[in-house]
Design a protein around this motif. Structure first.
Motif, PDB file in Angstrom:
ATOM      1  N   VAL A  25       0.861  -1.181   0.000  1.00  0.00           N
ATOM      2  CA  VAL A  25       0.000   0.000   0.000  1.00  0.00           C
ATOM      3  C   VAL A  25       0.901   1.236   0.000  1.00  0.00           C
ATOM      4  O   VAL A  25       1.929   1.261   0.688  1.00  0.00           O
ATOM      5  CB  VAL A  25      -0.928   0.023   1.231  1.00  0.00           C
ATOM      6  CG1 VAL A  25      -1.744   1.306   1.278  1.00  0.00           C
ATOM      7  CG2 VAL A  25      -1.852  -1.189   1.224  1.00  0.00           C
ATOM      8  N   PHE A  26       0.522   2.247  -0.763  1.00  0.00           N
ATOM      9  CA  PHE A  26       1.322   3.469  -0.843  1.00  0.00           C
ATOM     10  C   PHE A  26       0.418   4.639  -1.197  1.00  0.00           C
ATOM     11  O   PHE A  26      -0.745   4.454  -1.588  1.00  0.00           O
ATOM     12  CB  PHE A  26       2.434   3.315  -1.887  1.00  0.00           C
ATOM     13  CG  PHE A  26       1.937   3.018  -3.275  1.00  0.00           C
ATOM     14  CD1 PHE A  26       1.732   4.023  -4.198  1.00  0.00           C
ATOM     15  CD2 PHE A  26       1.671   1.702  -3.661  1.00  0.00           C
ATOM     16  CE1 PHE A  26       1.265   3.748  -5.477  1.00  0.00           C
ATOM     17  CE2 PHE A  26       1.208   1.411  -4.937  1.00  0.00           C
ATOM     18  CZ  PHE A  26       0.997   2.439  -5.848  1.00  0.00           C
ATOM     19  N   ALA A  27       0.946   5.844  -1.065  1.00  0.00           N
ATOM     20  CA  ALA A  27       0.194   7.055  -1.386  1.00  0.00           C
ATOM     21  C   ALA A  27       0.888   7.802  -2.515  1.00  0.00           C
ATOM     22  O   ALA A  27       2.121   7.813  -2.611  1.00  0.00           O
ATOM     23  CB  ALA A  27       0.078   7.959  -0.172  1.00  0.00           C
ATOM     24  N   THR A  28       0.104   8.411  -3.367  1.00  0.00           N
ATOM     25  CA  THR A  28       0.639   9.282  -4.413  1.00  0.00           C
ATOM     26  C   THR A  28       0.239  10.725  -4.128  1.00  0.00           C
ATOM     27  O   THR A  28      -0.699  10.996  -3.362  1.00  0.00           O
ATOM     28  CB  THR A  28       0.103   8.888  -5.799  1.00  0.00           C
ATOM     29  OG1 THR A  28      -1.334   8.985  -5.793  1.00  0.00           O
ATOM     30  CG2 THR A  28       0.520   7.478  -6.166  1.00  0.00           C
ATOM     31  N   TRP A  43      -3.085   3.675  -2.675  1.00  0.00           N
ATOM     32  CA  TRP A  43      -3.186   2.641  -3.699  1.00  0.00           C
ATOM     33  C   TRP A  43      -2.757   1.303  -3.107  1.00  0.00           C
ATOM     34  O   TRP A  43      -1.982   1.251  -2.156  1.00  0.00           O
ATOM     35  CB  TRP A  43      -2.281   2.970  -4.890  1.00  0.00           C
ATOM     36  CG  TRP A  43      -2.645   4.213  -5.636  1.00  0.00           C
ATOM     37  CD1 TRP A  43      -2.511   5.501  -5.201  1.00  0.00           C
ATOM     38  CD2 TRP A  43      -3.185   4.291  -6.954  1.00  0.00           C
ATOM     39  NE1 TRP A  43      -2.929   6.379  -6.159  1.00  0.00           N
ATOM     40  CE2 TRP A  43      -3.345   5.668  -7.253  1.00  0.00           C
ATOM     41  CE3 TRP A  43      -3.539   3.339  -7.907  1.00  0.00           C
ATOM     42  CZ2 TRP A  43      -3.854   6.100  -8.479  1.00  0.00           C
ATOM     43  CZ3 TRP A  43      -4.039   3.773  -9.126  1.00  0.00           C
ATOM     44  CH2 TRP A  43      -4.197   5.139  -9.400  1.00  0.00           C
ATOM     45  N   ARG A  44      -3.240   0.225  -3.712  1.00  0.00           N
ATOM     46  CA  ARG A  44      -2.860  -1.131  -3.320  1.00  0.00           C
ATOM     47  C   ARG A  44      -2.450  -1.910  -4.560  1.00  0.00           C
ATOM     48  O   ARG A  44      -3.076  -1.787  -5.621  1.00  0.00           O
ATOM     49  CB  ARG A  44      -4.014  -1.840  -2.606  1.00  0.00           C
ATOM     50  CG  ARG A  44      -3.763  -3.334  -2.364  1.00  0.00           C
ATOM     51  CD  ARG A  44      -4.847  -3.982  -1.549  1.00  0.00           C
ATOM     52  NE  ARG A  44      -4.725  -5.452  -1.610  1.00  0.00           N
ATOM     53  CZ  ARG A  44      -5.043  -6.268  -0.621  1.00  0.00           C
ATOM     54  NH1 ARG A  44      -5.497  -5.778   0.517  1.00  0.00           N
ATOM     55  NH2 ARG A  44      -4.910  -7.571  -0.752  1.00  0.00           N
ATOM     56  N   ARG A  54      -6.878   2.059  -6.687  1.00  0.00           N
ATOM     57  CA  ARG A  54      -7.087   3.021  -5.605  1.00  0.00           C
ATOM     58  C   ARG A  54      -7.768   2.342  -4.425  1.00  0.00           C
ATOM     59  O   ARG A  54      -8.767   1.652  -4.578  1.00  0.00           O
ATOM     60  CB  ARG A  54      -7.939   4.195  -6.079  1.00  0.00           C
ATOM     61  CG  ARG A  54      -7.149   5.266  -6.808  1.00  0.00           C
ATOM     62  CD  ARG A  54      -8.010   6.493  -7.090  1.00  0.00           C
ATOM     63  NE  ARG A  54      -7.232   7.581  -7.619  1.00  0.00           N
ATOM     64  CZ  ARG A  54      -6.954   7.762  -8.905  1.00  0.00           C
ATOM     65  NH1 ARG A  54      -7.412   6.892  -9.793  1.00  0.00           N
ATOM     66  NH2 ARG A  54      -6.228   8.785  -9.303  1.00  0.00           N
ATOM     67  N   LEU A  55      -7.204   2.576  -3.255  1.00  0.00           N
ATOM     68  CA  LEU A  55      -7.784   2.034  -2.035  1.00  0.00           C
ATOM     69  C   LEU A  55      -8.689   3.058  -1.367  1.00  0.00           C
ATOM     70  O   LEU A  55      -9.643   2.699  -0.679  1.00  0.00           O
ATOM     71  CB  LEU A  55      -6.664   1.611  -1.080  1.00  0.00           C
ATOM     72  CG  LEU A  55      -7.045   0.797   0.148  1.00  0.00           C
ATOM     73  CD1 LEU A  55      -7.600  -0.561  -0.257  1.00  0.00           C
ATOM     74  CD2 LEU A  55      -5.832   0.612   1.061  1.00  0.00           C
ATOM     75  N   THR A  56      -8.379   4.355  -1.544  1.00  0.00           N
ATOM     76  CA  THR A  56      -9.199   5.427  -0.970  1.00  0.00           C
ATOM     77  C   THR A  56      -9.508   6.448  -2.049  1.00  0.00           C
ATOM     78  O   THR A  56      -8.873   6.474  -3.107  1.00  0.00           O
ATOM     79  CB  THR A  56      -8.474   6.127   0.193  1.00  0.00           C
ATOM     80  OG1 THR A  56      -7.293   6.783  -0.309  1.00  0.00           O
ATOM     81  CG2 THR A  56      -8.094   5.133   1.278  1.00  0.00           C
ATOM     82  N   ARG A  57     -10.445   7.335  -1.752  1.00  0.00           N
ATOM     83  CA  ARG A  57     -10.831   8.362  -2.702  1.00  0.00           C
ATOM     84  C   ARG A  57     -10.887   9.720  -2.015  1.00  0.00           C
ATOM     85  O   ARG A  57     -11.715  10.579  -2.341  1.00  0.00           O
ATOM     86  CB  ARG A  57     -12.172   8.022  -3.366  1.00  0.00           C
ATOM     87  CG  ARG A  57     -12.159   6.702  -4.138  1.00  0.00           C
ATOM     88  CD  ARG A  57     -13.344   6.579  -5.068  1.00  0.00           C
ATOM     89  NE  ARG A  57     -13.321   7.551  -6.142  1.00  0.00           N
ATOM     90  CZ  ARG A  57     -12.621   7.414  -7.261  1.00  0.00           C
ATOM     91  NH1 ARG A  57     -11.865   6.340  -7.442  1.00  0.00           N
ATOM     92  NH2 ARG A  57     -12.666   8.342  -8.186  1.00  0.00           N
ATOM     93  N   GLY A  58      -9.996   9.954  -1.053  1.00  0.00           N
ATOM     94  CA  GLY A  58      -9.897  11.257  -0.426  1.00  0.00           C
ATOM     95  C   GLY A  58      -9.217  12.265  -1.338  1.00  0.00           C
ATOM     96  O   GLY A  58      -8.755  11.936  -2.434  1.00  0.00           O
ATOM     97  N   SER A  94     -12.536  -0.209   2.176  1.00  0.00           N
ATOM     98  CA  SER A  94     -13.791   0.063   2.875  1.00  0.00           C
ATOM     99  C   SER A  94     -13.924   1.572   2.981  1.00  0.00           C
ATOM    100  O   SER A  94     -13.040   2.316   2.547  1.00  0.00           O
ATOM    101  CB  SER A  94     -13.787  -0.559   4.283  1.00  0.00           C
ATOM    102  OG  SER A  94     -12.850   0.108   5.128  1.00  0.00           O
ATOM    103  N   GLU A  95     -15.014   2.034   3.567  1.00  0.00           N
ATOM    104  CA  GLU A  95     -15.128   3.453   3.851  1.00  0.00           C
ATOM    105  C   GLU A  95     -14.201   3.793   5.010  1.00  0.00           C
ATOM    106  O   GLU A  95     -14.093   3.050   5.986  1.00  0.00           O
ATOM    107  CB  GLU A  95     -16.570   3.814   4.207  1.00  0.00           C
ATOM    108  CG  GLU A  95     -16.802   5.309   4.297  1.00  0.00           C
ATOM    109  CD  GLU A  95     -18.272   5.668   4.390  1.00  0.00           C
ATOM    110  OE1 GLU A  95     -18.581   6.822   4.700  1.00  0.00           O
ATOM    111  OE2 GLU A  95     -19.104   4.773   4.140  1.00  0.00           O
ATOM    112  N   ALA A  96     -13.490   4.912   4.892  1.00  0.00           N
ATOM    113  CA  ALA A  96     -12.517   5.289   5.918  1.00  0.00           C
ATOM    114  C   ALA A  96     -13.215   5.786   7.174  1.00  0.00           C
ATOM    115  O   ALA A  96     -14.259   6.444   7.120  1.00  0.00           O
ATOM    116  CB  ALA A  96     -11.585   6.362   5.379  1.00  0.00           C
TER     117      ALA A  96
END
Length: 661
Positions: A25-28, A43-44, A54-58, A94-96
């Protein structure tokens, strides 16, 4: 690349990897000009051959950390007030769920070994300040009484009235029932507090006026390791004690007395404590080319595992990844940041070179290693390695966007200075026969370096038709400590010789470079050396002095590092300071000069620019001043995207007038 193409540069933060190596898992992060902010998500990638998803959509999710049981990912996301808070999401998606509610946000955090708690550092505001009283505006707050040598920090502001403290909070289950807002009722006793879902009540573990930096749990989870940063009453002291704070709130103990300047701290599976640190000397202020090394505390006394004279672990963001009894670290050398594996007996193995490693993680067995890297073709990718670094595979292709925007690959060059000293750097040239006007770029620091990564500062200028020459002169990082310390008390000597020698060598190496049309530019220390150069060499058609260290005398009382930076680099003798000060020789400048600065720059305060600009104008030199509101010393790296684009446009317009293509 055009100025707006900064949107195509995607950076990748420090990754996390499952203990069994099954996923990472990492962030861009990238600039979004229309939104006028930096944006990014988590991202995963399922290993070894999965595709990124994408793991999240913030809007700007960052700093993911996997729980030890691999079930959840904690990360930082801004709340409704724009303050970074710890959130948790299921590792599968999941939802954060928001976990913290710190009034000024969270700076750093860590999972407990049992995956049920998170320790974090958050600044605690003094009552009556920073919105703790509704309707009390900042200008109506009580005055601040300052008795120490420090009071503010670049990118933060005042620090003495909001120290950072350690907290611990239980992590709710992301599958729990959400919390719902109670409807109005007639009788107060009819409304009972409900504790389902949402952020829990954090417990503060430290008190007092001193700040704490960094948190990591001990192997048994009973304590949290953290360093203490106390504001000194008399003189700056860079030595930081390492303490262990009891999670049950029963107090703390000193792990290491204030002997080192400590950076990252990590705990190995056997409980050994490893840390990155330098020795700031008996007075606690020697930070010039500090010699950051890897140390391990697996007994009563710490042992140094790397040689700071030859291995430089001081790159910004440098950290430790335990791998069994070994440790992964980052070594900066000749514009690269290598990944090293260091054993407990001090054996150093180079796993990956030729790029810049920004972060790393390894599975429990050490068989799979993931790295965030930057290359000459990309600002950020995820690289998968085996335990020996022999098998390497890029898992992402974020650099494709930059490829579509267009860039050139710089040419590496080494030039001998007049005294025979080798000066290493690069030349980036537009395509075509030339001749091209030439821009000499100078980096900040001075103990920093230009690297091999795709660099927007260079690419935008090349796209506009300029050949760009840049190097790492004496004083830079990545060429040994003696190289970095060579200009201590001698700023503007060998460093100036080196950049001018490299410029001459670059001109001689390629007849497409027009040596009769040359400009010079630099930021921070690069602004210093640019201002120093145009007072001593009048070959340049024009200059850009950006966020510069221009007057060591006033810097001492205005900069957030003024209590020690100038003392260590230019000394304390008035004659010595004057002999290294651009303000002292500003009367020699004849070069048209564009001065660029940011309003909230506390590293090199705005007065450095305004006084320098005013001196130029008073003596009749063509000069302009560009001031960016709301920005600090990091404008070019993390400022508002529109400001970054406007800065590029202003720079190109200046060069189009004074050094037309």
């Amino acid at each position: 690349m055009r100025p707006a193409d900064i949107e195509a540069l995607v950076s990748v933060g420090r990754p996390a990897i499952a203990s069994d190596g099954s996923f990472t898992v990492f962030a861009t992060s990238r600039a979004d000009v229309a939104a006028n902010r930096n944006v990014g998500q988590l991202w995963r990638i399922d290993l070894p051959v999965g595709l990124p998803r994408r793991l999240t959509r913030g809007i700007a999710d960052a700093s993911p950390r996997l729980s030890p049981d691999d079930r959840h990912v904690a990360f930082l996301r801004a709340d409704a007030g724009g303050r970074a808070q710890v959130h948790v999401v299921a590792a599968s998606g999941s939802e954060a769920l928001q976990v913290t509610d710190a009034p000024l946000g969270v700076s750093t955090f860590a999972w407990s070994p049992t995956s049920d708690r998170i320790a974090f550092v958050a600044r605690v505001p003094e009552p009556g300040r920073y919105g703790t009283v509704d309707g009390l505006a900042p200008e109506a707050e009580s005055p601040r009484r300052i008795t120490g040598v420090r009071w503010h920090a670049n990118g933060v502001g005042y620090v003495l009235d909001r120290p950072g403290h350690v907290f611990v909070v239980a992590v709710p289950d992301v599958g729990d029932e959400p919390a719902y807002e109670d409807a109005p009722v007639l009788h107060d006793d009819a409304a009972a507090a409900r504790a389902t879902g949402g952020s829990g009540k954090a417990r503060q573990l430290t008190e007092g006026s001193s700040s704490h930096e960094g948190v990591v749990f001990t192997s048994d989870g009973s304590e949290v390791l953290t360093t203490i940063d106390a504001i000194e009453p008399d003189h700056r002291d860079l030595r930081t004690p390492l303490v262990a704070v009891r999670v049950d709130g029963s107090g703390q103990r000193e792990v290491l007395a204030p002997r080192f300047s400590i950076g990252d701290v990590a705990v190995a599976s056997d409980g050994a404590v490893a840390f990155l640190a330098s020795d700031p000397g008996p007075d606690g202020r020697d930070f010039v080319a500090p010699g950051v090394a890897l140390w391990v505390l697996d007994g009563d006394e710490p042992r140094r595992l790397t040689d700071p004279e030859t291995v430089d672990l001081g790159e910004v963001g440098s950290h430790i990844t335990p791998v069994g009894e070994d440790f992964l670290v980052q070594n900066r050398t000749r514009g690269q940041v290598e990944l090293l594996r260091v054993t407990r007996d001090g054996t150093v193995q180079r796993l990956r070179a030729g790029l810049e490693v920004a972060g790393h993680a390894a599975d429990a067995a050490g068989e799979r290693i993931v790295c965030a890297v930057a290359t000459s073709r990309s600002a950020g990718e995820i690289l998968l390695l085996d335990s020996e670094g022999a098998d390497a595979r890029l898992l992402t292709a974020f650099g494709d966007a930059a490829g579509r925007a267009g860039y050139v690959l710089p040419r590496e060059l080494e030039v001998a200075a007049p005294d025979g000293y080798p000066v290493h750097g690069w030349v980036a040239t537009p395509t075509g026969p030339g001749p091209f006007p030439v821009l000499l770029q100078i980096h900040g620091g001075p103990y920093a370096s230009y690297g091999v990564h795709l660099f927007d500062e260079t690419q935008v200028l090349v796209d506009a038709g300029y050949a760009v020459v840049y190097c790492n002169p004496r004083g830079s990082a990545g060429y040994g400590r003696s190289h970095g310390r060579s200009i201590r008390g001698r700023m503007g000597t060998d460093d100036l010789v080196d950049v001018l020698a490299f410029l001459d060598g670059a001109l001689a190496s390629d007849d497409r470079l027009d040596g009769t049309r040359v400009g010079i530019m630099g930021g921070s220390y690069g602004g210093y050396l640019t201002a120093w150069a145009i007072a001593h060499d009048h070959r340049f058609a024009a200059a850009i002095v950006e966020r510069g260290f221009l007057d060591p005398v006033s810097f001492q009382g205005t900069s957030d590092i003024g209590s020690f930076f100038g003392d260590e680099y230019v000394g304390t003798d008035p004659d010595a300071i004057r002999a290294q000060s651009p303000m002292a020789v500003v009367d020699r400048v004849t070069t048209p000069t564009f001065v660029i600065h940011s309003e909230l720059d506390y590293r090199c305060p705005l007065e450095q620019a305004t006084r320098y600009y005013s001196a130029l104008r008073r003596q009749g030199i063509e000069a302009e001043l560009l001031i960016f509101p709301g920005e600090d010393h990091e404008l070019t790296r993390s400022g508002r995207p529109r400001h970054r684009v406007e800065r590029f446009e202003a720079i190109l317009e200046w060069w189009s007038r004074h050094l037309p293509v």
